[in-house]
Design an enzyme around this catalytic site. Structure first.
Site, PDB file in Angstrom:
ATOM      1  N   CYS A  58       0.882  -1.165   0.000  1.00  0.00           N
ATOM      2  CA  CYS A  58       0.000   0.000   0.000  1.00  0.00           C
ATOM      3  C   CYS A  58       0.912   1.204   0.000  1.00  0.00           C
ATOM      4  CB  CYS A  58      -0.899   0.016   1.233  1.00  0.00           C
ATOM      5  SG  CYS A  58      -1.836   1.561   1.352  1.00  0.00           S
ATOM      6  N   ASN A  74      10.285 -24.377  -7.386  1.00  0.00           N
ATOM      7  CA  ASN A  74      11.380 -23.580  -6.834  1.00  0.00           C
ATOM      8  C   ASN A  74      12.728 -24.231  -7.139  1.00  0.00           C
ATOM      9  OD1 ASN A  74      13.396 -22.930  -4.638  1.00  0.00           O
ATOM     10  ND2 ASN A  74      11.831 -21.413  -4.149  1.00  0.00           N
ATOM     11  N   GLU A 101       1.866  16.773   2.419  1.00  0.00           N
ATOM     12  CA  GLU A 101       3.280  16.561   2.136  1.00  0.00           C
ATOM     13  C   GLU A 101       4.216  16.754   3.337  1.00  0.00           C
ATOM     14  OE1 GLU A 101       3.998  17.975  -2.339  1.00  0.00           O
ATOM     15  OE2 GLU A 101       2.678  19.286  -1.204  1.00  0.00           O
TER      16      GLU A 101
HETATM   17  C1  LIG Z   1       6.641 -12.781  -5.711  1.00  0.00           C
HETATM   18  C2  LIG Z   1       7.509 -13.988  -5.511  1.00  0.00           C
HETATM   19  C3  LIG Z   1       8.392 -14.012  -4.463  1.00  0.00           C
HETATM   20  C4  LIG Z   1       9.227 -15.108  -4.279  1.00  0.00           C
HETATM   21  N1  LIG Z   1      10.101 -15.105  -3.240  1.00  0.00           N
HETATM   22  C5  LIG Z   1      10.930 -16.165  -3.062  1.00  0.00           C
HETATM   23  C6  LIG Z   1      11.853 -16.194  -2.000  1.00  0.00           C
HETATM   24  O1  LIG Z   1      11.952 -15.272  -1.200  1.00  0.00           O
HETATM   25  N2  LIG Z   1      12.645 -17.289  -1.878  1.00  0.00           N
HETATM   26  C7  LIG Z   1      12.561 -18.347  -2.728  1.00  0.00           C
HETATM   27  O2  LIG Z   1      13.280 -19.317  -2.573  1.00  0.00           O
HETATM   28  N3  LIG Z   1      11.681 -18.339  -3.746  1.00  0.00           N
HETATM   29  C8  LIG Z   1      10.881 -17.278  -3.940  1.00  0.00           C
HETATM   30  N4  LIG Z   1      10.003 -17.270  -4.984  1.00  0.00           N
HETATM   31  C9  LIG Z   1      10.038 -18.350  -5.950  1.00  0.00           C
HETATM   32  C10 LIG Z   1       8.932 -19.353  -5.755  1.00  0.00           C
HETATM   33  O3  LIG Z   1       9.245 -20.178  -4.701  1.00  0.00           O
HETATM   34  C11 LIG Z   1       8.793 -20.105  -7.065  1.00  0.00           C
HETATM   35  O4  LIG Z   1       8.291 -19.212  -8.021  1.00  0.00           O
HETATM   36  C12 LIG Z   1       7.854 -21.262  -6.954  1.00  0.00           C
HETATM   37  O5  LIG Z   1       8.240 -22.145  -5.962  1.00  0.00           O
HETATM   38  C13 LIG Z   1       7.749 -21.992  -8.262  1.00  0.00           C
HETATM   39  O6  LIG Z   1       6.743 -22.955  -8.128  1.00  0.00           O
HETATM   40  P1  LIG Z   1       5.530 -23.047  -9.144  1.00  0.00           P
HETATM   41  O7  LIG Z   1       4.748 -24.202  -8.749  1.00  0.00           O
HETATM   42  O8  LIG Z   1       4.808 -21.772  -9.215  1.00  0.00           O
HETATM   43  O9  LIG Z   1       6.328 -23.293 -10.478  1.00  0.00           O
HETATM   44  P2  LIG Z   1       5.944 -22.924 -11.942  1.00  0.00           P
HETATM   45  O10 LIG Z   1       6.021 -21.458 -12.121  1.00  0.00           O
HETATM   46  O11 LIG Z   1       4.704 -23.593 -12.325  1.00  0.00           O
HETATM   47  O12 LIG Z   1       7.179 -23.594 -12.668  1.00  0.00           O
HETATM   48  C14 LIG Z   1       8.428 -22.987 -12.654  1.00  0.00           C
HETATM   49  C15 LIG Z   1       9.294 -23.673 -13.706  1.00  0.00           C
HETATM   50  O13 LIG Z   1       9.659 -24.943 -13.262  1.00  0.00           O
HETATM   51  C16 LIG Z   1       9.153 -25.968 -14.116  1.00  0.00           C
HETATM   52  N5  LIG Z   1       8.677 -27.019 -13.227  1.00  0.00           N
HETATM   53  C17 LIG Z   1       7.818 -26.852 -12.200  1.00  0.00           C
HETATM   54  N6  LIG Z   1       7.680 -28.012 -11.530  1.00  0.00           N
HETATM   55  C18 LIG Z   1       8.462 -28.900 -12.149  1.00  0.00           C
HETATM   56  C19 LIG Z   1       8.751 -30.255 -11.913  1.00  0.00           C
HETATM   57  N7  LIG Z   1       8.187 -30.910 -10.897  1.00  0.00           N
HETATM   58  N8  LIG Z   1       9.591 -30.889 -12.746  1.00  0.00           N
HETATM   59  C20 LIG Z   1      10.159 -30.234 -13.775  1.00  0.00           C
HETATM   60  N9  LIG Z   1       9.932 -28.940 -14.043  1.00  0.00           N
HETATM   61  C21 LIG Z   1       9.095 -28.281 -13.235  1.00  0.00           C
HETATM   62  C22 LIG Z   1       8.085 -25.317 -14.925  1.00  0.00           C
HETATM   63  O14 LIG Z   1       8.007 -25.893 -16.192  1.00  0.00           O
HETATM   64  C23 LIG Z   1       8.533 -23.872 -14.991  1.00  0.00           C
HETATM   65  O15 LIG Z   1       9.372 -23.652 -16.067  1.00  0.00           O
HETATM   66  C24 LIG Z   1       9.155 -16.187  -5.178  1.00  0.00           C
HETATM   67  C25 LIG Z   1       8.252 -16.164  -6.242  1.00  0.00           C
HETATM   68  C26 LIG Z   1       7.439 -15.069  -6.417  1.00  0.00           C
HETATM   69  C27 LIG Z   1       6.504 -15.035  -7.582  1.00  0.00           C
HETATM   70  S1  FES Z   2      -2.308   2.052  -2.295  1.00  0.00           S
HETATM   71 FE1  FES Z   2      -3.307   1.513  -0.464  1.00  0.00          FE
HETATM   72  S2  FES Z   2      -4.816   3.027  -0.291  1.00  0.00           S
HETATM   73 FE2  FES Z   2      -3.669   3.687  -2.018  1.00  0.00          FE
END
Ligand SMILES: Cc1cc2nc3c(=O)[nH]c(=O)nc-3n(C[C@H](O)[C@H](O)[C@H](O)COP(=O)(O)OP(=O)(O)OC[C@H]3O[C@@H](n4cnc5c(N)ncnc54)[C@H](O)[C@@H]3O)c2cc1C
Ligand code: FES
Ligand code: FES
Length: 1320
Positions: free
Chosen positions: A152, A338, A1248
């Site tokens: 926010c 991941n 501000e």
């Molecule tokens: C906003 C945000 C913050 C994050 N912060 C962190 C963090 O602080 N620390 C951290 O460690 N991680 C962080 N992540 C990463 C997050 O953990 C991974 O994006 C997530 O675990 C991926 O899992 P998914 O199921 O969404 O994979 P998907 O997005 O569905 O797949 C990711 C990739 O892996 C492949 N894949 C998935 N599963 C398999 C499998 N079983 N075998 C073979 N290939 C496979 C897919 O084809 C794809 O290419 C963050 C992600 C986001 C979006």
């Molecule tokens: S972004 Fe949270 S109220 Fe505007």
């Protein structure tokens, strides 16, 4: 194979889809194909929480529904087959009644612009839904954490947290802040009763979905292939079939959260295989050998499972995992996804580090063969991504006999639980007996290497060693050689230092601890533990003198904002023929544009047109913005003048196509025969490249600086520092919608703080009279100055395209483009000479300032005046300055909340800090000595100073000293610093004097035949509560007629959208004073209406013996044809249009010397609002501004690369404050200082000035760092790496973790050990 329809429900409504691009996200579908617009697109990468929805799944075996929040911007539509989706308006809405979450958020004054609010509601709902106790047994701590991943930009979070806590089972109701439910003094019972009742019920899962069985193949298979196998055998078949049918590209999908990080991947695959329902991959199995976790298990479920394990080590892993992303990400993100991202794409994973330390293995399916390998081997093997190999499961061996095994994990991130990747992480296990390391396993990750590693060399070195200072020192030296961040990694030395610090924290406590016990942390005495919960207090004084003005009236449309029904520009339904635009921007700072084309000369799908400056109509001009200082171009002409400049607009059938095409555009540049671009202020000086500054914006010097310098017995000469930029990070990106209208007219909906100027720019660009243009703005999803000038080219480009193509054209900038073009706050270089006496009295200040204004004048020529306003808050004796507004080949900078003022105020503080340091005096003492007397105030501010009794700063200064217990806490800070080595505290008090100016503002009040009232004002509702104050003022103004029923008038008043043909001369909504000016304009309208109604009132009073109802009066006035619409243009008196605002802030921080993390333990603010028009709104402004200021001073880096292109391009690398970074204790008092005769009903501005008070956090941090440096001076017993020189230093802005650590010493642990070794 025939594919079946996708079938799912949204807010109980059934949706069936057969033909959809599998890349379509749930958010795309909801926003484009349903009426539910509460899901907002603010980042598209999982980083903000604006798009959250509840996903409910039904388990027919247990007949149970499970629900949790997910990010609709990442979730693929096909993966919600058979599920039920609930959005915020699905929880409750205006028609069917709001949900208690909505009404409580509204009642706690927890929304400002409202763009983030539906997402907040979903996060809270999800937390309540998953709380263990029946009926939502949420604890206060869980309530606080529930919104830790939501951004926010307006509120500063405190009121949101209060609303969340109001649902907690263990809440002490008296701890909750200002709200509309109870009054001060109510009993606890009465307070509880007054809250909108809540009894948690799960969302209803539609019956039609319960009966549905989810099938393997969905979608029209001849066009799109999405397959959902349910077992490993089925998955094997799918992979075989894909291989046999000639391969083709194939993507495995689980949560698709990876797309948030790799958002530039645009590759379309031939086939999508959703492995999130493969039963074997969803299993968590435990036995004596350990835990097996299916690769498709979500991180949330892994955490729950680990928490259930007996071993405390598993619990520690779970606690670390709770810091990954945010709750909604963890709800969809799989553990396997991941690991694969880390293995194949160098993703900086936390999980791989944890699993390495746990000595885990993984099982891979390859060609029907399942292979088990150690995790490290997996990480080192060739990428498996898209190779049709599948990671099936993770195996964590059992922790053999927990006793004696030490296990700890570490993580240093800009926000600890607020969705931030770590700079580095580590996990260690070790068995130590009699201080001898029997075995150890040391894993490090996220530091910029290829993937998490084991520091084997260090492990080998330590094994068998008796721990001592020199052994530890040697281990650290070894470790520094192993932690090698790649070249492109930011802050490589910092990351190395973190790794070393983690190891030190792990092992050092064992050296002097014969029991071999360690909690894995040094310096952790009870008093230094973080406070458990956020706590706050607010003191505001409601006044009923001008009733209902002065009351803490609930914000207009707050509940609608919470349910997500409040309409923003992007929520306006569009016609099927609407086109969409995306800018192509330059990547060169100064170059001729030879050509613009698309790769391989193939026009990308959906593209209709490519517009450049050549498409400006013959009578029009290439203009995209304007101010009194001149226009700015819409597009670069033959020459681009900065990286990030707009050079063309791609127009396509969808926003996705337009964005994709803009990315594919190939621009050919030619830099032959051109001068070098000007990319620094120093270059600008060399080339005399400056914008002119009119004397009006260049204040006069004060006193005689030469004389002042002579009076000084101490001087600091030619001191120098720089201030960086800041990005607005309004949650709603720039957006506009243009509709061509009859007779060459154009109607444009623009999210703008300056519709009047947008209007004029469009007319000039199109070469049409201004009466052919109409610009409409209902509300803006956060502006902070960024939607003034910078909104103009967006609206103008839409209008141009609509005009040219005769179709509606809309544009919704993606966050990356928005960040690249926004310009942001002005960076600057400051050099000064200051003279002072040994007693701390300042005698003279000479300043030189080089402001980087970028390529266009924008409003930059006002900066000298703005900077010098707050800088004069101290009596400098004499003051002279030379300020140059440099014209560079960088994006043009613009006004951001307190533009120039925040820098001016900070410059003063920085100088004071240095004076104090050189005198070895307390900075607070130097400040006090140099605060103005009323006499010196007049000398520095002349007529703006107001009357003597209006100079309230000394009063505030003293009051806050008492209420914040400054003296006592100052002593406690000293004691804390004496007792602690690795944590240091600082406390600082900072005053502000902030000059504002009122501007002419129009208003119109019209009374309709049923007695309801419609109001138009020039000011725009950007979240600052302008509409709410205006409604109060109209109710007050009309209420003066004292009719029966006028008490309820406020409920019958509606403020409507700004329409530049309906009400002209709206001007800019900026500079903190638009609310009060708009209020005054409508008050004048009410005076006119009252005069017109007086004869009718008098007549009716006579007839009705002194009692007239409002409705009858209006009926009678209509019958008598009284003109019931009045307009007025409020023009402030020249002599009093400018005035000064005062406030004081005290902040106390704790710096972690090991990581550079600064925690704000407590902030106290006292602010003079005159007689607040609405204390709840003003409190929100004070808190929100302060937290935005924390972002500027401590967190937000907005930089450009060697070509001047903005480096930070989204939520991954631009970190605004989240719930976990605001002050742990936050006390705000809004002082009602009574009568101010020249002000609007005695009120003063609040938008501000409070931002400037956040300098107190920065100054307190400087003080803590000074302590850390002081203590480390004796540690330099050898000559190597003496990176800390003690005494004077400059703390840059922002003081990010790497910056703070750098100043505390990147080698502090080594130095510390060396001193111990030398000492021995
Ligand atoms: C906003 C945000 C913050 C994050 N912060 C962190 C963090 O602080 N620390 C951290 O460690 N991680 C962080 N992540 C990463 C997050 O953990 C991974 O994006 C997530 O675990 C991926 O899992 P998914 O199921 O969404 O994979 P998907 O997005 O569905 O797949 C990711 C990739 O892996 C492949 N894949 C998935 N599963 C398999 C499998 N079983 N075998 C073979 N290939 C496979 C897919 O084809 C794809 O290419 C963050 C992600 C986001 C979006
Ligand atoms: S972004 Fe949270 S109220 Fe505007
Ligand atoms: S828009 Fe989905 S998290 Fe930001």
């Amino acid at each position: 194979m025939e594919g079946k329809d996708l079938e799912f429900a949204v807010n109980g409504e059934r949706f069936k889809v057969n033909s959809v691009d599998p890349c379509t996200t749930l958010l795309d579908f909801l926003r484009l194909n349903t009426p539910f617009k509460s899901v907002k697109l603010a980042c598209g990468e999982g980083g903000c929480g604006a798009c959250l929805v509840i996903l409910s799944k039904y388990d027919p075996d247990s007949d149970q529904v499970k629900e949790h929040s997910i990010n609709s911007c990442l979730t693929l539509l096909c993966s919600v087959n058979g599920c039920s989706i609930t959005t915020s308006e699905g929880l409750g809405n205006a028609k069917n009644g709001f949900h208690p979450i909505h009404t409580r958020l509204a009642g706690f004054h927890a929304s400002q612009c409202g763009f983030c609010t539906p997402g907040m509601c979903i996060s809270l709902y999800s937390a309540l839904s998953n709380a263990p106790g029946p009926g939502g047994g949420l604890t206060v701590s869980e309530a606080e954490k529930s919104v830790a991943g939501n951004l926010c930009r307006c509120t500063g979070y405190r009121p949101i947290v209060d609303a969340c806590k109001s649902f907690a089972a263990d809440v002490d109701i008296e701890d909750l802040g200002l709200n509309s439910f109870w009054r001060k003094g109510d009993s606890k019972e009465a307070m509880m009763k007054s809250l909108p009742p809540y009894n948690h019920l799960l969302t209803t899962f539609p019956e039609f979905l319960k009966k549905k069985s989810v099938v393997t193949n969905v979608l029209d298979h001849s066009r799109y292939r999405w397959t959902t196998p349910f077992s490993v055998t089925e998955l094997g078949n799918v992979l075989d079939e894909s291989a046999n049918s000639g391969g083709g590209s194939l993507k495995l999908v689980v949560g698709n959260t990876g797309a948030g990080y790799y958002k530039d991947d645009e590759e379309m695959f031939d086939r999508y295989v959703d492995i999130s329902r493969v039963s074997e991959m969803l299993v968590i199995k435990r036995d004596e050998n350990g835990v097996e976790i299916g690769a498709a298990v979500t991180i949330s479920n892994v955490i729950d499972a680990l928490k259930e394990e007996g071993s405390s080590n598993f619990k520690k892993m779970a606690a670390h995992m709770e810091k990954i992303g945010n709750r909604s990400i963890r709800n969809s993100a799989s553990i396997g996804g991941n690991l694969v991202m880390a293995q194949s794409r160098k993703f900086p994973s936390d999980i791989t580090t944890l699993l390495l330390a746990a000595d885990a293995s993984v099982c891979i399916l390859n060609n029907r063969i399942i292979k088990k390998v150690k995790l490290l081997e997996f990480l080192d093997s060739p990428p498996i991504l898209n190779s049709k190999q599948v990671l099936l499961k993770v195996v964590i061996p059992a922790w053999t006999a927990d006793t004696g095994l030490l296990f700890e994990t570490y993580r240093a991130a800009p926000r600890s639980i607020g969705n931030a990747l770590p700079y580095a992480n580590a996990a260690f296990s070790a068995r130590v007996s009699n201080q001898t390391v029997d075995e150890c396993l040391l894993a490090f990750g996220s530091y910029g290497g290829d993937h998490s590693i084991r520091a084997r060399e260090v492990e080998r070195f330590l094994t068998g060693k008796l721990l001592s200072h020199s052994v530890l020192h040697e281990a650290m030296c070894l470790l520094r050689g192993i932690i090698v961040p790649s070249k492109e990694t930011s802050h490589p030395e910092y990351r190395k230092a973190l790794a070393v610090g983690f190891l030190f924290e792990f092992l050092y406590p064992l050296i002097d601890n014969n029991n071999g016990h360690s909690n894995g942390h040094v310096d952790d005495p009870i008093e230094s533990l973080p406070l458990p919960f956020l706590s706050s207090s607010q003191q505001v004084l409601e006044s009923n003198e001008f009733n209902p003005v002065g009351e803490a009236v609930i914000k207009a449309v707050a509940a609608l904002q919470a349910s997500g029904e409040a309409v923003f520009v992007d929520d306006i339904p569009i016609l099927p023929d609407c086109l969409h635009g995306a800018f192509i921007y330059s990547t060169e700072p100064l170059a001729k544009i030879k050509s613009i084309s698309f790769g391989e000369n193939v026009t990308p799908a959906g593209v209709f047109a490519l517009l450049t400056f050549k498409d400006i109509p013959i009578h029009g001009q290439n203009i995209g913005s304007k101010t009194v200082f001149g226009p700015g171009p819409l597009f670069a002409d033959e020459l681009t003048r900065c990286a990030g400049q707009r050079i063309a607009l791609v127009v396509a059938d969808t926003q996705k196509h337009a964005d994709k095409a803009a990315k594919l555009a190939v621009v050919e540049y030619d830099i032959k025969n051109l001068e070098e671009p000007i990319l620094t202020v120093e270059d600008a000086v060399k080339r005399s490249s400056f914008f002119d500054v009119h004397p009006m914006f260049y204040p006069e010097p004060v006193g005689d600086v030469v004389k002042g310098m002579k009076e000084a017995d101490r001087k600091i000469l030619l001191a120098e520092f720089r201030l960086g930029s800041q990005y607005f990070f309004y949650m709603e990106p720039q957006t506009a919608l243009a509709l061509p209208d009859e007779d060459n007219c154009s109607k444009v909906f623009s999210s703008s703080q300056a519709p009047e100027y947008v209007h004029s720019v469009i007319a000039t660009c199109l070469g049409i009279p201004e009466h052919n243009v109409r610009v409409i703005t209902r509300r803006v999803g956060g502006g902070f100055g960024g939607k003034a000038l910078k909104s103009m080219p967006v609206a103008t480009a839409c209008a141009l395209a609509a005009h040219k193509l005769n179709r509606p054209v809309k544009m919704y900038l993606n966050r990356k483009t928005d960040m690249i073009m926004a310009g942001g706050r002005h960076p600057m270089k400051v050099t000064y000479n200051v003279g002072f006496r040994s007693d701390g009295k300042l005698t003279a200040l000479e300043l030189t300032m080089l402001i980087d204004a970028g390529t266009e004048p924008d409003v930059s020529p006002i900066l000298p005046r703005n900077i010098m306003g707050p800088l004069r808050k101290y009596d400098w004796g004499a003051l002279s300055f030379d300020v140059k507004v440099c014209k560079t080949n960088l994006p043009s900078r613009t006004a951001m909340r307190a533009p120039g003022e925040v820098q001016g105020s900070y410059i003063a503080e920085s100088i004071i800090e240095n004076v104090a340091s050189s005198l070895r005096m307390e900075a607070d003492e130097v400040r006090k000595i140099n605060l103005h007397s009323y006499g010196s105030l007049r000398k520095f501010y002349k007529h703006i100073s107001g009357e003597e009794d209006e100079y309230t700063l000394p009063l505030l200064w003293g009051k806050l000293e008492i209420s914040s217990e400054l003296k006592k806490r100052g002593e406690m800070v000293k004691e804390f610093n004496r007792c602690n080595v690795w944590r240091k505290r600082g406390i600082s008090r900072v005053p502000i004097v902030h000059q504002v100016m009122q501007r002419p503002t129009p208003g119109r009040v019209s009374i309709l035949s049923d007695g309801s009232v419609v109001v138009e004002v020039g000011g725009i509702e950007i979240g600052q509560g302008l509409w709410t104050k205006v409604r109060q003022m109209v109710a007050y103004g009309l209420g003066l007629m004292k009719c029966n029923g006028s008490d309820e008038l406020i409920e019958r008043i509606r403020v409507v959208q700004a329409d530049t043909l309906g009400l002209i001369q709206g001007g800019f909504t900026a500079g903190s004073t638009t609310s009060e000016s708009s209020c005054e304009a409508v008050r004048l309208c009410c005076v006119i209406l009252a005069e017109r109604l007086k004869p009718t009132v008098d007549q009716m009073m006579m007839e009705k013996s002194g009692s007239v109802t409002w409705n009858l009066l209006i009926q009678q006035a209509y019958a008598q044809s009284v003109n019931l619409s009045a307009s007025a243009l409020y023009t402030p008196e020249f002599s009093s249009m400018e005035y000064l605002n005062y406030g004081v802030g005290v902040s106390e921080v704790e710096v972690d010397v090991m990581t550079g993390k600064t925690e704000i333990l407590r902030s106290d603010i006292i602010y003079d609002c005159g007689k607040s028009l609405n204390p709840a709104v003003d409190l929100g402004q004070v808190e929100g501004a302060f937290v935005q200021g924390i972002g500027f001073f401590m967190m937000e880096e907005y930089t450009t690369d060697e070509k001047g292109l903005v480096v930070q391009q989204g939520t991954w690398d631009y970190k605004i404050p989240t719930v976990d970074t605001i002050p742990k204790q936050f006390h705000v008092e809004i002082l009602n200082t009574g009568h101010h005769k020249n002000r609007v009903l005695s009120s003063k501005a609040s938008g501000e000035p409070p931002l400037l008070l956040a300098a107190s956090v920065h100054c307190a941090t400087r003080s803590a760092i000074r302590e850390a440096r002081k203590q480390s001076l004796p540690w330099n017993c050898s000559d190597g790496n003496g990176d800390v020189s003690g005494g004077d230093f400059e703390l840059p802005v922002p003081a990010t973790m790497p910056v703070v650590k750098g100043l505390c010493g990147l080698y502090s642990v080594e130095k510390y050990l060396e001193e111990k070794i030398c000492g021995k």
